[in-house]
Design a protein around this motif. Sequence first.
Motif, mmCIF file in Angstrom:
data_model
loop_
_atom_site.group_PDB
_atom_site.id
_atom_site.type_symbol
_atom_site.label_atom_id
_atom_site.label_comp_id
_atom_site.label_asym_id
_atom_site.label_seq_id
_atom_site.Cartn_x
_atom_site.Cartn_y
_atom_site.Cartn_z
ATOM 1 N N UNK A 1 63.293 44.979 -39.533
ATOM 2 C CA UNK A 1 63.250 44.147 -38.327
ATOM 3 C C UNK A 1 61.943 44.430 -37.601
ATOM 4 N N UNK A 2 61.722 43.730 -36.506
ATOM 5 C CA UNK A 2 60.577 44.020 -35.635
ATOM 6 C C UNK A 2 61.038 45.011 -34.573
ATOM 7 N N UNK A 3 60.180 45.979 -34.259
ATOM 8 C CA UNK A 3 60.513 47.018 -33.281
ATOM 9 C C UNK A 3 59.454 47.067 -32.185
ATOM 10 N N UNK A 4 59.894 47.308 -30.962
ATOM 11 C CA UNK A 4 58.994 47.536 -29.837
ATOM 12 C C UNK A 4 59.223 48.949 -29.330
ATOM 13 N N UNK A 5 58.150 49.705 -29.191
ATOM 14 C CA UNK A 5 58.236 51.086 -28.709
ATOM 15 C C UNK A 5 57.297 51.206 -27.522
ATOM 16 N N UNK A 6 57.840 51.656 -26.398
ATOM 17 C CA UNK A 6 57.039 51.797 -25.182
ATOM 18 C C UNK A 6 56.771 53.260 -24.885
ATOM 19 N N UNK A 7 55.509 53.563 -24.583
ATOM 20 C CA UNK A 7 55.109 54.873 -24.079
ATOM 21 C C UNK A 7 54.751 54.693 -22.611
ATOM 22 N N UNK A 8 55.055 55.702 -21.792
ATOM 23 C CA UNK A 8 54.765 55.620 -20.367
ATOM 24 C C UNK A 8 54.198 56.948 -19.901
ATOM 25 N N UNK A 9 53.228 56.907 -18.979
ATOM 26 C CA UNK A 9 52.678 58.150 -18.437
ATOM 27 C C UNK A 9 53.178 58.370 -17.011
ATOM 28 N N UNK A 10 52.735 59.462 -16.378
ATOM 29 C CA UNK A 10 53.233 59.809 -15.050
ATOM 30 C C UNK A 10 52.788 58.826 -13.975
ATOM 31 N N UNK A 11 51.805 57.969 -14.260
ATOM 32 C CA UNK A 11 51.378 56.914 -13.326
ATOM 33 C C UNK A 11 52.201 55.644 -13.511
ATOM 34 N N UNK A 12 53.203 55.691 -14.392
ATOM 35 C CA UNK A 12 54.058 54.556 -14.731
ATOM 36 C C UNK A 12 53.299 53.439 -15.453
ATOM 37 N N UNK A 13 52.204 53.797 -16.117
ATOM 38 C CA UNK A 13 51.454 52.847 -16.938
ATOM 39 C C UNK A 13 52.090 52.856 -18.322
ATOM 40 N N UNK A 14 52.267 51.674 -18.900
ATOM 41 C CA UNK A 14 52.927 51.542 -20.196
ATOM 42 C C UNK A 14 51.961 51.076 -21.277
ATOM 43 N N UNK A 15 52.239 51.522 -22.485
ATOM 44 C CA UNK A 15 51.597 51.003 -23.696
ATOM 45 C C UNK A 15 52.737 50.635 -24.638
ATOM 46 N N UNK A 16 52.643 49.479 -25.257
ATOM 47 C CA UNK A 16 53.687 49.044 -26.183
ATOM 48 C C UNK A 16 53.127 48.971 -27.594
ATOM 49 N N UNK A 17 53.854 49.576 -28.516
ATOM 50 C CA UNK A 17 53.565 49.441 -29.933
ATOM 51 C C UNK A 17 54.605 48.498 -30.509
ATOM 52 N N UNK A 18 54.145 47.524 -31.257
ATOM 53 C CA UNK A 18 55.059 46.618 -31.942
ATOM 54 C C UNK A 18 54.884 46.836 -33.435
ATOM 55 N N UNK A 19 55.995 47.152 -34.092
ATOM 56 C CA UNK A 19 56.009 47.294 -35.544
ATOM 57 C C UNK A 19 56.608 46.000 -36.074
ATOM 58 N N UNK A 20 55.757 45.173 -36.653
ATOM 59 C CA UNK A 20 56.221 43.895 -37.183
ATOM 60 C C UNK A 20 56.996 44.112 -38.470
ATOM 61 N N UNK A 21 57.830 43.150 -38.835
ATOM 62 C CA UNK A 21 58.623 43.276 -40.049
ATOM 63 C C UNK A 21 57.734 43.411 -41.280
ATOM 64 N N UNK A 22 56.532 42.884 -41.217
ATOM 65 C CA UNK A 22 55.593 42.996 -42.334
ATOM 66 C C UNK A 22 55.015 44.407 -42.476
ATOM 67 N N UNK A 23 55.241 45.251 -41.446
ATOM 68 C CA UNK A 23 54.703 46.612 -41.460
ATOM 69 C C UNK A 23 53.427 46.757 -40.659
ATOM 70 N N UNK A 24 52.906 45.656 -40.115
ATOM 71 C CA UNK A 24 51.694 45.690 -39.296
ATOM 72 C C UNK A 24 52.043 46.284 -37.939
ATOM 73 N N UNK A 25 51.147 47.127 -37.409
ATOM 74 C CA UNK A 25 51.352 47.782 -36.117
ATOM 75 C C UNK A 25 50.378 47.185 -35.121
ATOM 76 N N UNK A 26 50.883 46.757 -33.958
ATOM 77 C CA UNK A 26 50.051 46.225 -32.888
ATOM 78 C C UNK A 26 50.251 47.069 -31.638
ATOM 79 N N UNK A 27 49.189 47.213 -30.836
ATOM 80 C CA UNK A 27 49.259 47.969 -29.594
ATOM 81 C C UNK A 27 48.891 47.045 -28.439
ATOM 82 N N UNK A 28 49.722 47.072 -27.399
ATOM 83 C CA UNK A 28 49.497 46.251 -26.222
ATOM 84 C C UNK A 28 49.488 47.131 -24.975
ATOM 85 N N UNK A 29 48.572 46.883 -24.059
ATOM 86 C CA UNK A 29 48.535 47.592 -22.786
ATOM 87 C C UNK A 29 49.459 46.896 -21.808
ATOM 88 N N UNK A 30 50.035 47.712 -20.903
ATOM 89 C CA UNK A 30 50.855 47.149 -19.830
ATOM 90 C C UNK A 30 52.179 46.815 -20.311
#
Length: 161
Positions: free
Chosen positions: A132-161
């Motif tokens: 499946x496709x997965x979304x993983x969020x990382x957050x720091x102490x400033x509450x800023x987020x980075x999202x990693x999306x693991x596509x079903x094809x296996x490609x990894x994308x990174x998004x800010x915010x």
Amino acid sequence: MRKLPAFTLVEILVVVAILGIISLAAATPLIQSGNNQKLRANAEILADNFRRAHVFSRELKNHKVWGIVNLSPSEYALVSASAVSEIVADVRTPIPPSTYTIEQNIPLDNGIVFSSGFTQIWFIQGSGETYAQYNIDLINQNQVRMRLTVLQSGVIEIFAG
């Protein structure tokens, strides 16, 4: 005797206080920028480890299935399992730890945590795809987020915010 011009103690303290306030105002954005860079670096390292697991599964490294397992809010692991039958198609059913091998533990830097829980993400042997496709969020102490999306094809994308 002639008096030399000089600053009083009060004048010196006022100048020091003003400089302290100005330097504090300048330091805060620098600290936040450093925290945001640390978050970005951790997201890149996580993405690189997902890419490793993807390539290892696609290339049948050691004839194993490879994935990433969340160990805690601030730690994850690159893992492998020896048999395809251990990887079930229902991604909501995690594989018990007794059936996989932790190849490498990877801690996140201090102040960075997973904000969206994922348990395990496995890549299919031979294709390197996921179930499946997965979304993983990382957050720091400033509450800023980075999202990693693991596509079903296996490609990894990174998004800010």
